[in-house]
Design a protein around this motif. Structure first.
Motif, mmCIF file in Angstrom:
data_model
loop_
_atom_site.group_PDB
_atom_site.id
_atom_site.type_symbol
_atom_site.label_atom_id
_atom_site.label_comp_id
_atom_site.label_asym_id
_atom_site.label_seq_id
_atom_site.Cartn_x
_atom_site.Cartn_y
_atom_site.Cartn_z
ATOM 1 N N VAL A 128 3.588 10.441 -2.170
ATOM 2 C CA VAL A 128 3.386 9.393 -1.170
ATOM 3 C C VAL A 128 3.827 8.057 -1.738
ATOM 4 N N ASN A 129 4.068 7.101 -0.835
ATOM 5 C CA ASN A 129 4.318 5.723 -1.245
ATOM 6 C C ASN A 129 2.995 4.977 -1.241
ATOM 7 N N LEU A 130 2.653 4.330 -2.338
ATOM 8 C CA LEU A 130 1.379 3.617 -2.455
ATOM 9 C C LEU A 130 1.610 2.130 -2.674
ATOM 10 N N PRO A 131 0.927 1.293 -1.890
ATOM 11 C CA PRO A 131 0.904 -0.137 -2.203
ATOM 12 C C PRO A 131 -0.123 -0.391 -3.313
ATOM 13 N N ILE A 132 -0.199 -1.621 -3.773
ATOM 14 C CA ILE A 132 -1.230 -1.928 -4.762
ATOM 15 C C ILE A 132 -2.603 -1.877 -4.095
ATOM 16 N N LEU A 133 -3.661 -1.838 -4.904
ATOM 17 C CA LEU A 133 -5.007 -1.618 -4.396
ATOM 18 C C LEU A 133 -5.413 -2.656 -3.350
ATOM 19 N N LYS A 134 -5.087 -3.923 -3.551
ATOM 20 C CA LYS A 134 -5.491 -4.976 -2.605
ATOM 21 C C LYS A 134 -4.901 -4.733 -1.216
ATOM 22 N N ASN A 192 -3.051 -15.873 -0.080
ATOM 23 C CA ASN A 192 -2.225 -17.085 -0.134
ATOM 24 C C ASN A 192 -1.022 -17.021 0.810
ATOM 25 N N GLY A 193 -0.949 -15.964 1.599
ATOM 26 C CA GLY A 193 0.151 -15.813 2.543
ATOM 27 C C GLY A 193 1.405 -15.237 1.940
ATOM 28 N N ASN A 194 1.313 -14.731 0.729
ATOM 29 C CA ASN A 194 2.487 -14.170 0.061
ATOM 30 C C ASN A 194 2.586 -12.659 0.275
ATOM 31 N N ASP A 195 3.800 -12.140 0.152
ATOM 32 C CA ASP A 195 4.010 -10.702 0.280
ATOM 33 C C ASP A 195 3.400 -9.967 -0.913
ATOM 34 N N TYR A 196 2.884 -8.789 -0.645
ATOM 35 C CA TYR A 196 2.451 -7.920 -1.734
ATOM 36 C C TYR A 196 3.667 -7.259 -2.373
ATOM 37 N N PRO A 197 3.520 -6.732 -3.596
ATOM 38 C CA PRO A 197 4.639 -6.015 -4.242
ATOM 39 C C PRO A 197 5.089 -4.809 -3.422
ATOM 40 N N GLU A 198 6.302 -4.338 -3.704
ATOM 41 C CA GLU A 198 6.832 -3.159 -3.024
ATOM 42 C C GLU A 198 5.984 -1.920 -3.338
#
Length: 402
Positions: free
Chosen positions: A357-363, A216-222
């Motif tokens: 490590v720093n991990l983003p969400i799975l998506k 949707n063009g939105n930022d992913y969580p930190e």
């Protein structure tokens, strides 16, 4: 002796003529200077210049030596001269040759080099290629002497006999092979550019300077700081019985630590094994000793030997396995390795589990992994193209020369 090559341009039919190198080259040993003279002055050709270049020009010569004009004239290297390596610890490298192809600048040459000054008629690029063929190398190395070091001298080189076509055919062969070399060089530069691009992109991604957005063009969580041990599992390689190893392709290919960067496996195993030790394409492997590496395996159906582990994400769907590959290399390189002998360092599973490590969400992990995998696929295709060009050139060298 056959005096025509297997592969030939159709406009040529005459037999090649046998000549001694002494008929076309005048040989001389290089200049010896004191250590204070090196590092300034005129460029001088040494063994590394011979070994590390397809051909030598003034700009790609490494060293300099401070000698007077009379010495420069006595030991001059000009366009078309051939330089030979005088000695080597291995017979395979003794007498290796290269050509000087700079028409603007005069160079000189060092004491471990023999210069062949051009006194006869030949096309320099052709002779450079000819001297790199198996037949020419065998002719030189078979005449070398020594026990702990192998040597060739001026008299030996004078007596080396090779077959030459007429100058027009030499030039045709030289131009054709030069075009192949240019294509190889361009492909190598292309490969280097893609590798640098990947390196730069990864720095931006993992510093979070470059972020992806959702559908949707939105930022992913930190991103969140995590300890890898909570997300990964390991399979340690098995100590297969070396008495059942062979190099005749009987049995199942065996991944040894030396194969991590070179997947051309030469060892096969004929004994029994458990299926869990069979490695598939895209499995993530880490060599645990010495100059260890993290690799994404490129082939199917090989056995995992000791001192290598397969690492993979746990089935909790919070860590993408391909993303795991991309986050592992840098932190592993920074681990303070423990020494288990006087010379060999060893990486333990516990060391890897402790990596933070720093991990983003799975998506977002999946988006990053797909993006970097596309770059890797392009790099792999260029690598295959380059390997094919080099094999093509190798085949030409075997068939276009006598």
């Amino acid at each position: 002796m056959r005096k025509v090559p297997k592969l030939r341009f159709k406009e040529f039919s005459d037999e090649w003529e046998e000549k001694k190198l002494g008929d076309i080259l005048e040989f001389k040993n290089g200049v010896n200077a004191s250590k204070e003279q090196y590092g300034k002055g005129i460029k001088f050709i040494n063994v590394l210049d011979i070994l590390n270049n397809d051909f030598i020009t003034y700009d790609n010569i490494i060293g300099k030596v401070d000698i007077d004009n009379n010495t420069v004239e006595k030991y001059s290297v000009t366009y078309g001269d051939i330089l030979f390596q005088r000695s080597s610890e291995t017979r395979e490298e003794v007498g290796m040759a290269n050509v000087y192809l700079d028409k603007k600048n005069i160079a000189t040459f060092g004491g471990f080099v023999i210069r062949g000054k051009k006194i006869g008629e030949y096309i320099p690029i052709f002779l450079n290629k000819l001297l790199k063929t198996n037949l020419a190398r065998n002719e030189i190395t078979s005449k070398s002497g020594g026990s702990t070091r192998y040597n060739v001298g001026q008299e030996t080189l004078k007596d080396v006999r090779l077959l030459f076509p007429i100058l027009q055919e030499q030039e045709k062969i030289a131009n054709f092979l030069t075009n192949i070399d240019k294509k190889i060089s361009l492909t190598e530069k292309k490969l280097e550019l893609f590798r640098e691009y990947k390196k730069g992109v990864m720095q931006k991604i993992f510093s979070q300077e470059l972020r992806f957005k959702d559908s949707n063009g939105n930022d992913y969580p930190e991103w969140e700081e995590k300890t890898l041990g909570n997300y990964i599992n390991f399979l340690t390689g098995y100590p297969f019985n070396s008495k059942k190893f062979n190099e005749e392709k009987r049995g199942v290919p065996l991944i040894r630590i030396r194969n991590l960067l070179d997947s051309n496996i030469s060892t096969y195993y004929e004994g029994e094994y458990e299926n869990k030790y069979i490695i598939k394409r895209e499995d993530i492997l880490i060599g645990m000793d010495g100059d260890f590496n993290v690799v994404k395996w490129k082939n199917n159906g090989a056995l995992l030997n000791q001192r290598i582990v397969k690492v993979f994400s746990k089935n909790n769907l919070e860590l993408c396995n391909t993303f795991l590959y991309y986050i592992l290399e840098k932190p592993i390189k920074n681990i303070n390795l423990k020494t288990f002998s006087t010379t060999v360092k060893h990486l333990s599973v516990k060391d890897i589990e402790k990596i933070i490590v720093n991990l983003p969400i799975l998506k977002e992990q999946e988006k990053i992994a797909n993006f970097l995998s596309d770059i890797d696929n392009k790099i792999e295709n260029i690598e295959k193209e380059l390997e094919g060009l080099k094999e093509f050139k190798k085949g030409l060298l075997q068939q276009m020369f006598v």
